[in-house]
Design an enzyme around this catalytic site. Structure first.
Site, PDB file in Angstrom:
ATOM      1  N   SER A 127       0.808  -1.225   0.000  1.00 56.78           N
ATOM      2  CA  SER A 127       0.000   0.000   0.000  1.00 56.78           C
ATOM      3  C   SER A 127       0.834   1.265   0.000  1.00 56.78           C
ATOM      4  O   SER A 127       0.690   2.122   0.867  1.00 56.78           O
ATOM      5  CB  SER A 127      -0.933  -0.031   1.204  1.00 56.78           C
ATOM      6  OG  SER A 127      -1.500  -1.311   1.340  1.00 56.78           O
ATOM      7  N   ARG A 142       7.648   6.194  -4.122  1.00 52.04           N
ATOM      8  CA  ARG A 142       8.059   6.913  -2.907  1.00 52.04           C
ATOM      9  C   ARG A 142       7.431   6.225  -1.717  1.00 52.04           C
ATOM     10  O   ARG A 142       6.426   5.541  -1.836  1.00 52.04           O
ATOM     11  CB  ARG A 142       7.615   8.390  -2.954  1.00 52.04           C
ATOM     12  CG  ARG A 142       6.096   8.548  -2.974  1.00 52.04           C
ATOM     13  CD  ARG A 142       5.628  10.007  -2.937  1.00 52.04           C
ATOM     14  NE  ARG A 142       4.170  10.065  -3.086  1.00 52.04           N
ATOM     15  CZ  ARG A 142       3.542  10.087  -4.262  1.00 52.04           C
ATOM     16  NH1 ARG A 142       4.222  10.081  -5.372  1.00 52.04           N
ATOM     17  NH2 ARG A 142       2.226  10.107  -4.309  1.00 52.04           N
ATOM     18  N   ASP A 180      -3.692  -1.804  -2.092  1.00 50.09           N
ATOM     19  CA  ASP A 180      -4.812  -2.140  -1.198  1.00 50.09           C
ATOM     20  C   ASP A 180      -6.144  -1.596  -1.694  1.00 50.09           C
ATOM     21  O   ASP A 180      -7.189  -2.216  -1.477  1.00 50.09           O
ATOM     22  CB  ASP A 180      -4.534  -1.690   0.249  1.00 50.09           C
ATOM     23  CG  ASP A 180      -4.196  -0.210   0.367  1.00 50.09           C
ATOM     24  OD1 ASP A 180      -4.035   0.456  -0.661  1.00 50.09           O
ATOM     25  OD2 ASP A 180      -4.094   0.260   1.519  1.00 50.09           O
TER      26      ASP A 180
END
Ligand code: ADP
Ligand code: MG
Length: 499
Positions: A127, A142, A180
């Site tokens: 996620s 990132r 997710d």
């Protein structure tokens, strides 16, 4: 909110990442899969038996991610920990399978290892923002949510996990990489009532994000990977946590500014920092610190015992989380909201046990509850902005073809699941959004996709298993939908590939 712009080019406020998932399931899918979920706070490992009748059986274990691994020197340290948890899970819950195949692996001299049919297909819910370049391949863009392992940036997170799994000789193949939000969307579509699939999967947990079904025609930026065009749709991962990093429209208080400054990623994920679980407790904590500093306010402080209804004086232990960054967990805000006792006794108990605030007076507890409620109400109303934007983008409210149909949305995450009335506050805001209104809000059906990421990852692992036989998502899902194939389906994971 820049939905269109993100579909045309990269580097915009909303990343709008194509997922190459071009169809959502309908509840008839079957098979046994593994799934892991690296959320931000917890790491979950599960196995899921999809029963093909919208139901499933799920076995899972969950561990908190050690704080030091979130900022580890190398990615390998974190992923070795994850692989270890997978091993423990297999030992505990699939002992027979584990023993049989690990022993086989160790006694066989063949270097290629397990027979393919004995290998668990695993869906990896990761996620964090990833540039997906294949169904089980994606490079980390990132870190967010307090993670910071520079070594991992740009690397394929599936390969990082597979390498550590292989070092432990586990019969597990990372078959699919799943955000997710996409998992939540898939899970909701699998289990939601009625024949219409979900249009949006949204997370309100440690962080916040959403993935939705977009018309392929609207996806104008180049798509490099292989995908199936026949459905005319593709799931897009918005990465809406970074909406309005420029703060053109988001509210900005002194506490928002302080929180951002002290975070590991200042200026980034500005929407998320006002909405999700990781941050709400910290905003509350910063407000409390200001109140404690203010000599004109008596908050968690008494002149003497007569001004405290316990007939004592409030004490905050020096070790209280109130004095440490991230020391106030958002879950106590749910306790505050749920406590309707006249004396707020449950909340006051939690203040003592969780925050080491001793003998808090009733007016302190009331103030704590009121401030906390304001912070979460703002979060819920901002959440409604993102949901409304996606609903409007789908055009379903005005499309005569979907007239009267519910617009189904799956949500997951501890904040939306456990904070009392979070969904009600979202609806309250949706009703006053232009283009939605009372009527529109009535058609929007927001349902918790319980265990969404696990079930969703299993569903995508299933799609991936089908693709190993070089079938498209739509083919696999289409085939799964036809009842005559029910027996064949059961064996999809066992029959795949011969590598
Ligand atoms: P993840 O983001 O790792 O998938 P969760 O969905 O459980 O995990 O979200 C964890 C976040 O939710 C944490 O920031 C935590 O503070 C917050 N949280 C946990 N329990 C509650 C609760 N009862 N009410 C509100 N927030 C909660
Ligand atoms: Mg989660």
């Amino acid at each position: 909110m820049g939905i269109g712009e993100g579909l045309e080019k990269d580097g915009t406020s909303l990343s709008q990442i194509p997922t190459y998932v071009t169809a959502v399931p309908n509840g008839t899918e079957k098979g046994l899969y593994m799934a892991v979920d690296l959320g931000g706070t917890n790491f979950r490992v599960c196995s899921i038996q999809l029963n093909g009748d919208t139901t499933f059986n799920l076995t899972f274990s969950k561990v908190a991610i050690p704080k030091e691994l979130m900022v580890a020197k190398t990615a390998q340290e974190l992923f070795a920990f994850l692989a270890k948890q997978i091993e423990l899970f297999l030992q505990t819950h699939h002992e027979e399978h584990f023993e049989k195949h690990v022993r086989r692996r160790l006694t066989q001299s063949a270097s290629d290892g397990f027979k393919d049919e004995h290998v668990f297909r695993l869906g990896f819910t990761f996620s964090f923002p990833v540039q997906q370049i294949g169904i089980n391949k994606g490079n980390l863009i990132r870190w967010t949510k307090g993670f910071d392992i520079p070594d991992a940036i740009g690397k394929d997170v599936c390969a990082l996990l597979q390498d550590e799994i292989d070092k432990l000789h586990l019969p597990v193949k990372v078959a699919a990489l799943v955000n997710d939000t996409v998992g939540t969307l898939m899970a909701r579509s699998y289990s939601s009532p009625g024949k219409t699939g979900a249009v949006l999967g949204a997370i309100f947990g440690t962080g916040t994000n959403g993935a939705y079904v977009e018309k392929l025609a609207n996806v104008k930026k180049p798509l490099s990977g292989e995908y199936d065009k026949s459905t005319g749709e593709m799931v897009i991962n918005t990465e809406w946590g970074s909406f309005d990093n420029q703060l053109n429209v988001l509210p900005n208080t002194t506490w928002d500014i302080a929180l951002d400054k002290q975070s590991v990623n200042p200026g980034i994920q500005m929407y998320e920092k006002r909405v999700s679980g990781m941050f709400l407790g910290e905003i509350l904590r910063l407000v409390i610190i200001d109140l404690l500093k203010n000599k004109d306010v008596s908050f968690f402080r008494d002149d003497n015992s007569s001004s405290n209804d316990w007939k004592s004086t409030t004490n905050i232990a020096p070790a209280s989380g109130i004095y440490a960054q991230w020391g106030l967990d958002t879950s106590i805000m749910s306790v505050a909201a749920a406590d309707n006792t006249p004396e707020l006794s449950t909340l006051r108990q939690s203040l003592e046990s969780d925050l080491h605030v001793y003998s808090p007076a009733i007016d302190d507890a009331q103030a704590f509850k009121a401030i906390s409620a304001a912070i979460v109400r703002r979060s819920a109303r901002l959440s409604a902005v993102a949901i409304a934007a996606i609903v409007l983008q789908t055009g379903k409210l005005t499309d005569p073809e979907s007239a009267g149909e519910p617009i189904d949305i799956g949500v997951d995450g501890s904040l939306v699941e456990h904070y009392p009335y979070f969904r009600d506050m979202i609806y309250e805001a949706l009703r006053i959004v232009d283009g939605i209104g009372e009527e529109g809000a009535k058609r929007i059906r927001i349902g918790i996709a319980k265990d969404g990421s696990g079930v969703g990852a299993a569903l995508i692992a299933l799609v991936a298993a089908g693709m190993e036989k070089s079938k498209s998502t739509a083919d696999v899902l289409g085939e799964l939908r036809s009842a005559s194939h029910a027996e064949h389906l059961k064996t999809v994971p066992e029959k795949t590939g011969d590598n």
